[in-house]
Design a protein around this motif. Structure first.
Motif, PDB file in Angstrom:
ATOM      1  N   PHE A 107       0.935  -1.217   0.039  1.00  0.00           N
ATOM      2  CA  PHE A 107      -0.156  -0.112  -0.047  1.00  0.00           C
ATOM      3  C   PHE A 107       1.002   1.218  -0.123  1.00  0.00           C
ATOM      4  O   PHE A 107       0.487   1.947  -0.574  1.00  0.00           O
ATOM      5  CB  PHE A 107      -1.087  -0.068   1.303  1.00  0.00           C
ATOM      6  N   VAL A 110       2.503   1.619  -3.445  1.00  0.00           N
ATOM      7  CA  VAL A 110       1.805   2.254  -4.586  1.00  0.00           C
ATOM      8  C   VAL A 110       1.338   3.748  -4.210  1.00  0.00           C
ATOM      9  O   VAL A 110       1.016   4.667  -5.063  1.00  0.00           O
ATOM     10  CB  VAL A 110       0.188   1.633  -4.783  1.00  0.00           C
ATOM     11  N   SER A 111       1.035   4.030  -2.860  1.00  0.00           N
ATOM     12  CA  SER A 111       0.932   5.475  -2.566  1.00  0.00           C
ATOM     13  C   SER A 111       2.051   6.355  -3.078  1.00  0.00           C
ATOM     14  O   SER A 111       1.860   7.420  -3.363  1.00  0.00           O
ATOM     15  CB  SER A 111       0.701   5.806  -0.981  1.00  0.00           C
ATOM     16  N   GLY A 114       1.985   6.777  -6.651  1.00  0.00           N
ATOM     17  CA  GLY A 114       1.078   8.016  -6.860  1.00  0.00           C
ATOM     18  C   GLY A 114       1.492   9.345  -6.691  1.00  0.00           C
ATOM     19  O   GLY A 114       1.496  10.288  -7.574  1.00  0.00           O
ATOM     20  N   SER A 119      -0.050  11.992  -9.057  1.00  0.00           N
ATOM     21  CA  SER A 119      -1.528  11.811  -8.724  1.00  0.00           C
ATOM     22  C   SER A 119      -1.669  11.601  -7.281  1.00  0.00           C
ATOM     23  O   SER A 119      -1.470  10.645  -6.575  1.00  0.00           O
ATOM     24  CB  SER A 119      -1.925  10.408  -9.320  1.00  0.00           C
ATOM     25  N   THR A 120      -2.109  12.878  -6.629  1.00  0.00           N
ATOM     26  CA  THR A 120      -2.031  13.119  -5.240  1.00  0.00           C
ATOM     27  C   THR A 120      -3.488  12.225  -4.703  1.00  0.00           C
ATOM     28  O   THR A 120      -3.274  11.665  -3.604  1.00  0.00           O
ATOM     29  CB  THR A 120      -2.378  14.402  -4.891  1.00  0.00           C
ATOM     30  N   VAL A 121      -4.404  11.949  -5.542  1.00  0.00           N
ATOM     31  CA  VAL A 121      -5.473  11.176  -5.379  1.00  0.00           C
ATOM     32  C   VAL A 121      -5.393   9.744  -4.944  1.00  0.00           C
ATOM     33  O   VAL A 121      -5.403   9.182  -4.024  1.00  0.00           O
ATOM     34  CB  VAL A 121      -6.662  11.260  -6.261  1.00  0.00           C
ATOM     35  N   VAL A 122      -4.345   9.065  -5.986  1.00  0.00           N
ATOM     36  CA  VAL A 122      -4.071   7.794  -5.795  1.00  0.00           C
ATOM     37  C   VAL A 122      -2.831   7.738  -4.760  1.00  0.00           C
ATOM     38  O   VAL A 122      -3.184   6.777  -3.640  1.00  0.00           O
ATOM     39  CB  VAL A 122      -2.855   7.304  -7.048  1.00  0.00           C
ATOM     40  N   GLY A 123      -2.125   8.646  -4.633  1.00  0.00           N
ATOM     41  CA  GLY A 123      -1.060   8.490  -3.273  1.00  0.00           C
ATOM     42  C   GLY A 123      -1.915   8.710  -2.029  1.00  0.00           C
ATOM     43  O   GLY A 123      -1.781   7.731  -0.876  1.00  0.00           O
ATOM     44  N   THR A 125      -5.082   7.672  -1.436  1.00  0.00           N
ATOM     45  CA  THR A 125      -5.972   6.602  -1.397  1.00  0.00           C
ATOM     46  C   THR A 125      -5.304   5.577  -0.733  1.00  0.00           C
ATOM     47  O   THR A 125      -5.889   4.802   0.192  1.00  0.00           O
ATOM     48  CB  THR A 125      -6.635   6.453  -2.613  1.00  0.00           C
ATOM     49  N   PHE A 126      -4.348   5.388  -1.337  1.00  0.00           N
ATOM     50  CA  PHE A 126      -3.660   3.998  -0.957  1.00  0.00           C
ATOM     51  C   PHE A 126      -2.801   4.257   0.634  1.00  0.00           C
ATOM     52  O   PHE A 126      -2.930   3.411   1.374  1.00  0.00           O
ATOM     53  CB  PHE A 126      -2.556   3.414  -1.878  1.00  0.00           C
TER      54      PHE A 126
END
Length: 189
Positions: A107, A110-111, A114, A119-123, A125-126
């Protein structure tokens, strides 16, 4: 006499593969704080969030590779907290905890990816997924990775075609060790 010696060495091996349940809970609280800081930093500075999650990913990697006794937060617990507590009456196996750290590492990686790719959203989120798992463990003693571990261990014992496969020493040891997670103990991870 050799039976006493072998049973004594087996008892020592069993204890060596077990840790005080309070240590992983302490680790989960520290991880929770770090991940909250990651999410707060993501709002103001994704670069700072990336640095924090990278550091946490390293901590997860150390925990996955070397276990709870060598985990950076586990060492803090053993040095500063455990000596002030009464001896433990509950222990739990190391293998599921190492697997949980591996999931945390995935996790966090992947963060980090991101955040690194913009991609702050992916970072976030994870990092949020990791935070959820850490907080669940810290506050309620529910270790999601530890709950998933028996399923993964069973899959490792069967080959890709569904037939039996030679299991690793670690898998055999984990399968033969008593599993505190199925005992229904509310304080276990």
């Amino acid at each position: 006499m050799s039976t006493d010696t072998s049973s004594t060495s087996q008892n020592l091996a069993d204890r060596a593969a077990q840790v005080d349940v309070r240590g992983p809970r302490f680790t989960a609280w520290v991880t929770t704080v770090v991940l909250v800081l990651v999410l707060l930093a993501a709002v103001f500075s994704p670069a700072a969030a990336a640095v924090l999650i990278a550091l946490q990913a390293i901590v997860f990697a150390v925990g996955a590779a070397f276990g709870p006794r060598r985990h950076p937060y586990g060492r803090i617990y053993a040095t500063l907290v455990a000596p002030r507590l009464a001896p433990t009456s509950e222990t739990e196996p190391v293998a599921p905890l190492r697997f949980a750290q591996l999931l945390g590492f995935v996790f966090a990686a992947v963060s980090l990816l991101g955040f690194a790719l913009g991609s702050t959203v992916v970072g976030a989120t994870f990092a949020g997924f990791a935070l959820f798992a850490a907080f669940l463990n810290a506050a309620f003693g529910i270790c999601l990775g530890c709950q998933i571990y028996p399923l993964v261990a069973r899959l490792r014992r069967t080959g890709p075609a569904g037939g039996p496969r030679e299991s690793s020493v670690a898998t055999r040891a984990a399968a033969s060790a008593p599993d505190a997670h199925t005992a229904g103990s509310p304080a276990s991870n």
